[in-house]
Write an enzyme that holds these catalytic residues in place. Structure first.
Site, mmCIF file in Angstrom:
data_model
loop_
_atom_site.group_PDB
_atom_site.id
_atom_site.type_symbol
_atom_site.label_atom_id
_atom_site.label_comp_id
_atom_site.label_asym_id
_atom_site.label_seq_id
_atom_site.Cartn_x
_atom_site.Cartn_y
_atom_site.Cartn_z
ATOM 1 N N ILE A 75 5.202 -3.540 -7.759
ATOM 2 C CA ILE A 75 4.410 -2.324 -7.959
ATOM 3 C C ILE A 75 5.025 -1.211 -7.113
ATOM 4 O O ILE A 75 4.905 -1.220 -5.891
ATOM 5 C CB ILE A 75 2.935 -2.563 -7.558
ATOM 6 N N ARG A 76 5.674 -0.274 -7.760
ATOM 7 C CA ARG A 76 6.409 0.783 -7.040
ATOM 8 C C ARG A 76 7.178 0.169 -5.860
ATOM 9 O O ARG A 76 7.126 0.631 -4.720
ATOM 10 C CB ARG A 76 5.455 1.877 -6.537
ATOM 11 N N CYS B 137 6.125 -5.410 0.158
ATOM 12 C CA CYS B 137 6.215 -4.096 -0.474
ATOM 13 C C CYS B 137 6.224 -2.965 0.563
ATOM 14 O O CYS B 137 7.221 -2.795 1.241
ATOM 15 C CB CYS B 137 5.116 -3.956 -1.526
ATOM 16 N N GLU C 244 0.801 -12.109 -3.250
ATOM 17 C CA GLU C 244 -0.593 -12.518 -3.055
ATOM 18 C C GLU C 244 -1.411 -12.455 -4.349
ATOM 19 O O GLU C 244 -2.510 -12.981 -4.428
ATOM 20 C CB GLU C 244 -1.261 -11.625 -1.985
ATOM 21 N N ARG D 13 12.865 3.632 -1.187
ATOM 22 C CA ARG D 13 11.450 3.563 -1.604
ATOM 23 C C ARG D 13 11.331 3.845 -3.100
ATOM 24 O O ARG D 13 12.062 4.665 -3.644
ATOM 25 C CB ARG D 13 10.608 4.586 -0.835
ATOM 26 N N GLY E 100 0.879 -1.178 0.000
ATOM 27 C CA GLY E 100 0.000 0.000 0.000
ATOM 28 C C GLY E 100 0.904 1.210 0.000
ATOM 29 O O GLY E 100 1.927 1.216 -0.681
ATOM 30 N N GLU E 101 0.572 2.194 0.793
ATOM 31 C CA GLU E 101 1.428 3.373 0.907
ATOM 32 C C GLU E 101 2.050 3.338 2.297
ATOM 33 O O GLU E 101 1.340 3.471 3.290
ATOM 34 C CB GLU E 101 0.573 4.628 0.670
ATOM 35 N N SER E 102 3.362 3.156 2.340
ATOM 36 C CA SER E 102 4.004 2.925 3.640
ATOM 37 C C SER E 102 3.841 4.098 4.606
ATOM 38 O O SER E 102 3.720 3.896 5.810
ATOM 39 C CB SER E 102 5.480 2.595 3.448
ATOM 40 N N HIS F 80 4.703 -8.355 -4.615
ATOM 41 C CA HIS F 80 3.388 -8.761 -4.090
ATOM 42 C C HIS F 80 3.199 -10.259 -4.337
ATOM 43 O O HIS F 80 2.904 -10.651 -5.469
ATOM 44 C CB HIS F 80 2.276 -7.985 -4.798
HETATM 45 N N1 GLN Z 1 5.917 2.730 -3.039
HETATM 46 C C1 GLN Z 1 5.054 2.388 -1.954
HETATM 47 C C2 GLN Z 1 5.538 3.036 -0.647
HETATM 48 O O1 GLN Z 1 6.531 3.669 -0.636
HETATM 49 C C3 GLN Z 1 4.954 0.896 -1.783
HETATM 50 C C4 GLN Z 1 4.228 0.305 -2.951
HETATM 51 C C5 GLN Z 1 3.531 -0.978 -2.657
HETATM 52 O O2 GLN Z 1 3.335 -1.367 -1.505
HETATM 53 N N2 GLN Z 1 3.094 -1.631 -3.703
HETATM 54 O O3 GLN Z 1 4.897 2.907 0.342
#
Ligand code: GLN
Length: 180
Positions: free
Chosen positions: A128-129, A75, A165, A101, A46-48, A163
């Site tokens: 993903i990112r 992630c 999952e 990150r 998600g977004e850390s 990921h």
């Molecule tokens: N780039 C996101 C972060 O810095 C992490 C991306 C993800 O969890 N898929 O939180």
């Protein structure tokens, strides 16, 4: 044995269904009392920054550390459990690694790759990112991509930069649970 899945953001239901496939009892974790009696916790991607600030506001991160609850972070979850995130300590610094990150690029540069995971074999990784692991000080590297660690364990903790999952493959979750 009951495993918690942090229910703040991300693929919570995907992680839960994989754990259920493995016959594991699962509990969504939103508040401190939800941590009582669990044998491990999964922190989804998600977004850390968002996940981290809610975890610390609610005191969840502190209790995870105090009770030494084994963590599997994917992630954003991996970012939170890293000892060093671009010069700062991660919120739950359980892995002795350094992270950058979004080190693999932006959302548009997300990709998939076949990885060779120790003890598992070929595994489709979805990045993903994803955070880039720039240094591993201790622990065991279980998978790498382009010579950079993408899956690391230290004690019972497991960090994954991709990921696991997404395709419903349960083998990485199984590896985490088998070590508890
Ligand atoms: N780039 C996101 C972060 O810095 C992490 C991306 C993800 O969890 N898929 O939180």
């Amino acid at each position: 044995m009951e495993i918690g899945v942090l229910d703040i953001q991300g693929d919570v239901s995907e992680h839960i269904s994989i754990l259920e496939t493995l016959g594991t009892k699962v509990r969504k974790v939103r508040r401190i009392p939800d941590l009582d009696g669990i044998s491990g916790i999964i922190i989804p991607g998600g977004e850390s920054t968002v996940i981290g600030s809610i975890m610390s506001q609610r005191g969840i991160s502190k209790v995870i550390l105090e009770r030494r609850i084994p963590v599997m972070g994917t992630c954003a979850g991996l970012i939170l459990m890293s000892g060093n995130v671009e010069g700062e300590r991660g919120l739950i610094p359980l892995l002795s690694i350094t992270i950058k990150r979004n080190g693999y690029g932006s959302q548009r540069e997300s990709f998939e790759a076949d990885l060779a995971v120790k003890g598992i074999g070929k595994f489709r990784g979805v990045f993903i990112r994803a955070p880039l692991v720039t240094k591993v000080e201790s622990g065991e590297v279980l998978a790498s991509y382009n010579d950079k660690a993408v899956m690391i364990s230290e004690g019972k903790h497991l960090g994954v930069s991709f990921h696991p999952e997404i395709y419903g493959d349960s083998r990485i979750h199984s590896l985490f649970i088998d070590r508890l």
